[in-house]
Design a protein around this motif. Structure first.
Motif, short mmCIF file in Angstrom:
data_model
loop_
_atom_site.label_atom_id
_atom_site.label_comp_id
_atom_site.label_asym_id
_atom_site.label_seq_id
_atom_site.Cartn_x
_atom_site.Cartn_y
_atom_site.Cartn_z
N ALA A 234 0.83 -1.20 0.00
CA ALA A 234 0.00 0.00 0.00
C ALA A 234 0.87 1.26 0.00
O ALA A 234 1.75 1.40 0.85
N PRO A 235 0.63 2.19 -0.92
CA PRO A 235 1.50 3.36 -1.02
C PRO A 235 1.09 4.50 -0.10
O PRO A 235 1.89 5.37 0.21
N ASP A 236 -0.17 4.55 0.35
CA ASP A 236 -0.70 5.71 1.05
C ASP A 236 -0.80 5.46 2.55
O ASP A 236 -0.89 4.32 3.01
N SER A 237 -0.84 6.55 3.30
CA SER A 237 -1.04 6.47 4.74
C SER A 237 -2.52 6.27 5.02
O SER A 237 -3.37 7.07 4.59
N ALA A 238 -2.85 5.21 5.73
CA ALA A 238 -4.25 4.90 6.06
C ALA A 238 -4.24 3.94 7.24
O ALA A 238 -3.20 3.45 7.67
N TYR A 239 -5.43 3.71 7.78
CA TYR A 239 -5.61 2.66 8.77
C TYR A 239 -6.44 1.55 8.14
O TYR A 239 -7.41 1.81 7.41
N LEU A 240 -6.07 0.32 8.46
CA LEU A 240 -6.84 -0.84 8.03
C LEU A 240 -7.69 -1.29 9.21
O LEU A 240 -7.15 -1.58 10.29
N LEU A 241 -9.00 -1.32 9.03
CA LEU A 241 -9.90 -1.82 10.06
C LEU A 241 -9.92 -3.33 9.95
O LEU A 241 -10.38 -3.88 8.95
N GLU A 242 -9.44 -4.02 10.98
CA GLU A 242 -9.20 -5.46 10.87
C GLU A 242 -9.69 -6.19 12.11
O GLU A 242 -9.65 -5.68 13.23
N PHE A 243 -10.18 -7.43 11.89
CA PHE A 243 -10.52 -8.30 13.00
C PHE A 243 -9.34 -8.44 13.96
O PHE A 243 -8.17 -8.49 13.52
N ALA A 244 -9.64 -8.57 15.24
CA ALA A 244 -8.58 -8.81 16.22
C ALA A 244 -7.77 -10.05 15.87
O ALA A 244 -6.56 -10.11 16.11
#
Length: 321
Positions: A234-244
């Motif tokens: 991934a090239p961009d700054s972001a947060y991934l919402l992910e299962f624990a």
């Protein structure tokens, strides 16, 4: 006139897909042959079961009633043809999420003489397989749509509220929590309008509506290694919402993971099983699952400094039904 079980299976496949081309591919027959066989079934039962035009396929009211009975008929036929397997238990996993695996490990430790036969299926496919006696236990997200489509023949109980965490990018500063509004929010899921939009996707759509966030839908790579590799590209700054389940594995590989500050989304996993008297192995699995949930505090995932728990309203309705 006798009912041809082969034609009934064809009809159920078309009803599941609502697309003759996809159904024909699953059945390994040509689409014209499938269409001809469905017309023969409709002639045999004396009513139209499907409404179709050049672009759409839908069940008629008679088709909806026929589908419910057809599933029961095929499940009965399968049981008659299959030797009983008292020392087998059939379950399924959703990719590498750890709820079903944790219960399976605990069950095997307590009952090593029962062989677990395991598959990979999403929630909707697991419920269909359960009702058709191809699974003994399902661990799924139960929705109001599932209950409306299949009002009888099965039961369910809430097993776990699995938190979602925010997965950052390698090299991000390590913090306990982060705002869901701080960066774009990505999800590994198939979005609305795609062929693979499912119970997980509908959960995320409900989250969008509740928060006003516009999620970035990335498709679903499935396994953790594929997800981790996609995150690394991934090239961009972001947060991934992910299962624990997956977020902990990102953390083990050095990727910063944070709790959401504004709200704590939790995904409701439920046990599902068929109505009626259950074999001993199924009863034992249900008991082990509940013990595992208690031991891991799966139904009480709060932390002292955590945001309030959130789940779609329909999930709360299902859980308390």
């Amino acid at each position: 006139m006798d009912l041809d079980l082969r034609l009934v299976r064809y009809f159920v496949t078309v009803a599941d897909e609502l697309h003759f081309g996809r159904a024909a591919a699953k059945l390994f027959i040509s689409q014209p042959t499938l269409s001809k066989q469905i017309r023969k079934l409709e002639a045999d039962v004396g009513a139209a079961l499907l409404a179709r035009d050049s672009r759409h396929v839908a069940l008629t009211p008679r088709g909806e009633r026929f589908l419910h009975l057809a599933r029961q008929l095929l499940a009965t036929a399968d049981r008659m043809l299959r030797e009983p397997a008292p020392h087998h238990l059939r379950i399924a996993h959703i990719f590498e999420l750890d709820t079903s695996r944790a219960v399976a490990d605990a069950f095997h430790a307590a009952h090593p003489g029962v062989r677990l036969v395991q598959s990979q299926m999403d929630s909707a496919r697991q419920l269909t397989a359960l009702l058709e006696d191809q699974l003994d236990i399902a661990i799924i997200r139960v929705t109001t749509a599932m209950k409306a489509a299949h009002p009888a023949g099965w039961r369910h109980a809430l097993l776990r509220l699995e938190p979602f965490w925010l997965v950052g990018r390698p090299g991000d500063p390590r913090r306990t929590s982060a705002s869901v509004h701080e960066r774009p929010l990505e999800v590994f899921a198939d979005g609305p309008g795609t062929a693979l939009y499912n119970a997980h996707g509908r959960y995320l759509s409900s989250l969008e509506q509740h928060t006003g966030l516009a999620l970035h839908w990335l498709g679903n790579p499935g396994t953790f290694d594929n997800c981790h590799a996609a995150l690394g590209r991934a090239p961009d700054s972001a947060y991934l919402l992910e299962f624990a389940s997956y977020a902990r594995r990102y953390a083990d590989r050095g990727v910063p993971v944070h709790r959401p500050e504004e709200l704590q989304p939790v995904y409701p996993w439920s046990l599902a099983w068929r109505d009626g008297e259950q074999p001993e192995a199924v009863q034992a699995f249900l008991a082990i699952a509940r013990e595992t949930a208690t031991r891991h505090r799966w139904l009480n995932p709060e932390h002292a400094d955590a945001a309030p728990l959130w789940a779609p309203p329909e999930d709360l309705t299902v859980a308390t039904a």
